[in-house]
Every structure is written in C-alpha cells, then in structure tokens.
Design an enzyme around this catalytic site. Structure first.
Site, PDB file in Angstrom:
ATOM      1  N   ASN A 111       0.824  -1.218   0.000  1.00 23.06           N
ATOM      2  CA  ASN A 111       0.000   0.000   0.000  1.00 23.06           C
ATOM      3  C   ASN A 111       0.856   1.265   0.000  1.00 23.06           C
ATOM      4  O   ASN A 111       0.561   2.219  -0.720  1.00 23.06           O
ATOM      5  CB  ASN A 111      -0.957   0.012   1.193  1.00 23.06           C
ATOM      6  CG  ASN A 111      -1.968  -1.118   1.123  1.00 23.06           C
ATOM      7  OD1 ASN A 111      -2.017  -1.832   0.117  1.00 23.06           O
ATOM      8  ND2 ASN A 111      -2.744  -1.305   2.171  1.00 23.06           N
ATOM      9  N   THR A 156     -18.377  38.837 -30.117  1.00 25.24           N
ATOM     10  CA  THR A 156     -19.065  38.563 -28.851  1.00 25.24           C
ATOM     11  C   THR A 156     -20.429  38.020 -29.258  1.00 25.24           C
ATOM     12  O   THR A 156     -20.985  38.443 -30.287  1.00 25.24           O
ATOM     13  CB  THR A 156     -19.235  39.818 -27.964  1.00 25.24           C
ATOM     14  OG1 THR A 156     -20.122  40.719 -28.609  1.00 25.24           O
ATOM     15  CG2 THR A 156     -17.907  40.516 -27.689  1.00 25.24           C
ATOM     16  N   HIS A 157     -20.946  37.083 -28.506  1.00 26.22           N
ATOM     17  CA  HIS A 157     -22.203  36.386 -28.873  1.00 26.22           C
ATOM     18  C   HIS A 157     -22.098  35.752 -30.260  1.00 26.22           C
ATOM     19  O   HIS A 157     -23.104  35.592 -30.948  1.00 26.22           O
ATOM     20  CB  HIS A 157     -23.408  37.332 -28.851  1.00 26.22           C
ATOM     21  CG  HIS A 157     -23.506  38.175 -27.624  1.00 26.22           C
ATOM     22  ND1 HIS A 157     -24.262  37.829 -26.529  1.00 26.22           N
ATOM     23  CD2 HIS A 157     -22.903  39.350 -27.301  1.00 26.22           C
ATOM     24  CE1 HIS A 157     -24.143  38.768 -25.596  1.00 26.22           C
ATOM     25  NE2 HIS A 157     -23.315  39.690 -26.040  1.00 26.22           N
ATOM     26  N   SER A 279     -12.589  13.403 -47.711  1.00 26.81           N
ATOM     27  CA  SER A 279     -13.871  12.707 -47.618  1.00 26.81           C
ATOM     28  C   SER A 279     -13.875  11.589 -48.635  1.00 26.81           C
ATOM     29  O   SER A 279     -13.276  11.702 -49.706  1.00 26.81           O
ATOM     30  CB  SER A 279     -14.997  13.688 -47.914  1.00 26.81           C
ATOM     31  OG  SER A 279     -16.125  13.003 -48.411  1.00 26.81           O
ATOM     32  N   TYR A 319      -6.741   1.642   2.960  1.00 24.09           N
ATOM     33  CA  TYR A 319      -6.642   1.112   1.602  1.00 24.09           C
ATOM     34  C   TYR A 319      -7.873   0.309   1.205  1.00 24.09           C
ATOM     35  O   TYR A 319      -8.401  -0.478   1.998  1.00 24.09           O
ATOM     36  CB  TYR A 319      -5.390   0.217   1.473  1.00 24.09           C
ATOM     37  CG  TYR A 319      -5.264  -0.361   0.076  1.00 24.09           C
ATOM     38  CD1 TYR A 319      -4.674   0.376  -0.939  1.00 24.09           C
ATOM     39  CD2 TYR A 319      -5.774  -1.625  -0.223  1.00 24.09           C
ATOM     40  CE1 TYR A 319      -4.576  -0.131  -2.228  1.00 24.09           C
ATOM     41  CE2 TYR A 319      -5.678  -2.143  -1.510  1.00 24.09           C
ATOM     42  CZ  TYR A 319      -5.079  -1.383  -2.507  1.00 24.09           C
ATOM     43  OH  TYR A 319      -4.996  -1.883  -3.776  1.00 24.09           O
ATOM     44  N   GLN A 324      -6.813   0.837  -6.959  1.00 25.92           N
ATOM     45  CA  GLN A 324      -6.003   0.337  -8.074  1.00 25.92           C
ATOM     46  C   GLN A 324      -6.494   0.927  -9.401  1.00 25.92           C
ATOM     47  O   GLN A 324      -5.710   1.178 -10.314  1.00 25.92           O
ATOM     48  CB  GLN A 324      -6.108  -1.190  -8.101  1.00 25.92           C
ATOM     49  CG  GLN A 324      -5.394  -1.859  -9.252  1.00 25.92           C
ATOM     50  CD  GLN A 324      -5.424  -3.372  -9.106  1.00 25.92           C
ATOM     51  OE1 GLN A 324      -4.875  -3.913  -8.162  1.00 25.92           O
ATOM     52  NE2 GLN A 324      -6.070  -4.052 -10.019  1.00 25.92           N
ATOM     53  N   LYS A 327      -5.202   4.075 -11.542  1.00 23.30           N
ATOM     54  CA  LYS A 327      -4.161   3.997 -12.574  1.00 23.30           C
ATOM     55  C   LYS A 327      -4.782   3.887 -13.967  1.00 23.30           C
ATOM     56  O   LYS A 327      -4.300   4.493 -14.924  1.00 23.30           O
ATOM     57  CB  LYS A 327      -3.252   2.783 -12.312  1.00 23.30           C
ATOM     58  CG  LYS A 327      -2.424   2.919 -11.042  1.00 23.30           C
ATOM     59  CD  LYS A 327      -1.454   1.761 -10.843  1.00 23.30           C
ATOM     60  CE  LYS A 327      -2.162   0.507 -10.394  1.00 23.30           C
ATOM     61  NZ  LYS A 327      -1.229  -0.517  -9.856  1.00 23.30           N
TER      62      LYS A 327
END
Ligand code: ARG
Length: 434
Positions: A111, A156-157, A279, A319, A324, A327
């Site tokens: 641990n 803006t907007h 495409s 623990y 685990q 990770k």
C-alpha cells in the site's frame, strides 16, 4: 503454486485472479523504475536502523540496480501469475538472493509501496506535461509575433464585434497556459511528499526513519500522518487531474477555434494539404480532423476529475482495492494530454493565416467603436459620438475609416508577449526549482 506475495498455500481461482489484477501487469510497467528507486531508499533506511546488515544492504542494492538496468533495457516483464510490479521485483530478488531477498519488505506494505511509486511517477509526469506545455507556449508566442499585424474579426455572442488580430489570439492561449501551469505546480507539490513508512496505512512497530527516505527520494517533506499518507492516494490524482483538465480546457478551446476558422464560411486559417484529411465521397473536402480529434480528446480529459471523484466517493478510510483503478484512469490521461499538446505544437508550425480579412465589406461595422473613439478624442462626449455613428449605421450611411489604433498594454498594438513569457518562465522555474 501461484506466485502472489500473500500466497498461503491455496491456489486462487484463475477468474478471480484475472479480474482483480486487471490491467496492472501492463500499467505497472511504468512504475517499475520508481518501484526500484523506492526499494533502494527503503533498504538503505532498514540498514540504518539495524534491520539489514551492511553486507545484506550491499547485496540487495547490487541486485536492485541489476533490475533497474533490466527495466531501462525494456527487458522487465510482470510474469503470468505475478500480481503487480511490487511482487515481480521482490520475486526477482528472492529468486536470485534467497533469504536476503525476503528481508526487503520489513516495515512496508504494497500500500505504501504503490503510493511511493505513484508519487515519484506523477512528479515526473507533471514535468513531462510542463515541458510539452512549454513547447506549445513557445510556438504560440512565435505565431503571435509573426502575425501580430494581421487583423481578424473579434466576436461577442458570435456576432462580429471589434477588430482583433492573430497576434492577440495566439498570445491569449499562451497566457492562458501560463495560468494552467500554476495548477501543474500545485499537482507537483501534492505529489512531492513521501508516503513511505505508512506501510499498510497505520505505520509500523519498527523505528522507521521516514526523514531519511524523504531525503533519499528527494521529496519536499514526508506525509507525516500515516493515515493522511494513505488518503493521498486519490487526492494526488485529483490534483493532477485538475491540472490536466485545465490544460485540456485551454487546448480544446484552441482546437475548437481552429475547426471553426477552417470552415469555408470563415476561411481564416488553413493548413498544407498533407496535414488535412479528405472525404470518401466529396472530392473537394479538406477536413480539420486533427483539431476535431484534439477537441474531442480534450473534452474527454475534462471528465477525468469527475471519474476520479466517482471512483473514490465515500470509500472507507484506509486502503481499498478500488484505488487500483485510479491507474486505469490517470495513466492514459497524461499520455493523451501530452499527445494533444505535441500535435498542436506541430500543427501550429504550419498554420496559414489569411491576410486582409477585414477588407471585406461584411466586416465594415467592426470599425464603429474605432470611429466613435476618434470623435471622442476630438472632443465629443462619448454618448453623443455613439449616437452619431449609431444613426449612420441605422440609416446605412456609415463608412468606416478602417484605422485601428490600439496601443495600451495587452491590446492589438502592444501584445505584451515578452511579459507573458516572463510570467510563464517564472512559474515554470518555480516548479522545477522544487
Ligand atoms: N496493485 C495494487 C494497487 O494498485 C497494489 C496494492 C495492493 N495492496 C493490497 N492490499 N492488495 O492498489
């Protein structure tokens, strides 16, 4: 016979073993070098408190160094039936050294072992991310300087608002990254504390010298309280995830801008053909897939703090094996972030920027504030000037002078990039100086 460190003579069920080991045999490979570093410090300390003789220390050190070389050569594997990196290293030692190998685990538990590995690993991951951030930062300032005089619409907007510039745009992301670096620094500080000696989570009856291992591993201080040390599993990840998320939000935003500006309705930026995608049906397409994938990945990265919060919500103190799985979330996250940062740095080296965008009459109104301000500078009160130009717009008689004259700090004409660079370097230096 199974090779679990905890094997007590019965064979664990195969399915149970697979389910509980999960991705550890793979993920733990990244912890291997740190596991050896942690063990080297631990045995030095054990010798200093009389739990190993000087000879035993020498033999164990030589063997651990051999394992470290194996790791650097890429020859280290976690074998079938071995649970994790901690078990593998110990099994290698006992296979070669017999009883001396069995002594290494006194006063510690997997641990605190996994905790110390993770702290050392995350410290390095923060530095790796910071280096990638710095590369992108430098590139952004380069773009900003190169295109500082190229104007573009500011919105803006999402309505055309005022003149902006590509210099302002690229510099903005550079300065934003400098703020994200503050969070990286915080994640570094949280990781930079020594949990070793907390053992299973409640310390040990051996007189462990925790200051010594702190010094040997270059941590800034111990996590003094052994329970706090264990609690830092999950907490360290959350600090790092906040930083990862912050960088991802900056980068995702940049990617979204580029996607929009590559749209032919805007056409502000483009890239050489070989950096775009096509495409399968429309022969004319040059798609911004790179920036779309980047935007998507960066959006996903912003869910990492949530994933961690849910995984660790209301766990009992001490623990729990759930930890685990941190990770599984965190390791791919830092990789993805560095990959996206490096891709952005690469792409921006090839960005093509359209000049003369604001010459198009569709942007005429972008100059209204400039013209209002010109009248104000000539002595007219602001509200009168605003009305005058507003009426011209309303009646369709407004003709822009198209002159942009911004000189204050941080504006089109005075980007302050050198100051942004100093701010960034100071923050990066503070982090690496620790
Ligand atoms: N693989 C485990 C983890 O990452 C190592 C610690 C195991 N400890 C335990 N008590 N089973 O959490």
């Amino acid at each position: 016979m199974g090779r679990q460190l905890w094997n007590k003579g019965f064979e664990p069920d195969k399915m149970i073993e697979q389910f509980t080991v999960g991705a550890d045999r793979d993920l733990d490979l990244r912890l291997a070098r740190y596991d050896v570093m942690g063990s080297l410090a631990h045995i030095k300390m054990l010798e200093s408190i009389g739990l190993l003789t000087a000879d035993e220390l020498a033999v164990l050190t030589a063997e651990l160094e051999r394992v470290a070389e194996m790791i650097e050569r890429g020859e280290f594997v976690i074998e079938e039936g071995v649970e994790d990196v901690h078990s593998q290293v110990e099994l290698l030692l006992t296979a070669r050294l017999g009883d001396v190998g069995k002594k290494i685990h006194s006063g510690r538990s997997r641990n605190d072992q996994v905790l110390v590995d993770l702290k050392l690993f995350f410290r390095d991951e923060v530095s790796r991310i910071a280096a990638a951030v710095q590369r992108l930062f430098d590139r952004l300032l380069e773009v900003s300087e190169r295109y500082k005089d190229v104007l573009m619409p500011g919105y803006t907007h999402l309505q055309v608002a005022m003149p902006s510039s590509f210099g302002l745009w690229a510099g903005a992301y550079a300065e934003s990254l400098a703020d994200d670096v503050l969070l990286l620094g915080a994640a570094y500080d949280v990781a930079n504390q020594n949990p070793l000696g907390s053992a299973a989570g409640y310390g040990s009856s051996f007189p462990l010298d925790r200051e010594m291992t702190t010094r040997l591993l270059g941590f800034s201080s111990p996590h003094y309280n052994v329970v706090a040390a264990q609690m830092s599993r999950g907490k360290t990840e959350r600090a790092l995830a906040s930083a990862v998320s912050a960088v991802a939000s900056t980068l995702g935003h940049l990617a979204a801008d580029v996607c929009m500006w590559m749209c032919s309705n805007f056409g502000f930026v483009s890239f050489p053909d070989e950096l775009t995608t096509g495409s399968s049906i429309m022969p004319h397409k040059k798609n911004p897939d790179v920036f779309e994938i980047m935007r998507g990945k960066c959006n996903r990265l912003q869910s990492v703090p949530n994933e961690l919060a849910l995984l660790t919500a209301n766990l009992p103190l001490g623990y729990n094996r759930d930890l685990q799985l941190l990770k599984d979330i965190m390791f791919p996250a830092t990789d993805t972030l560095v990959e996206c940062l490096d891709m952005a740095t690469f792409m921006l080296a090839h960005i093509r920027i359209r000049e003369g965008i604001l010459d198009d009459p569709m942007y005429d109104y972008i100059f209204t504030v400039e013209d209002v301000n010109r009248l104000v500078l000539g002595g007219m009160p602001f509200r009168d000037a605003y009305r005058l130009i507003g009426t011209q717009v309303q009646e369709g008689t407004y003709r822009p002078t198209r002159e942009v004259h911004h000189t204050h700090l941080g504006s089109i004409g005075c980007l302050g990039n050198d100051r942004i660079a100093s701010k960034m370097h100071e923050r990066l230096d503070r982090m690496t100086a620790k």
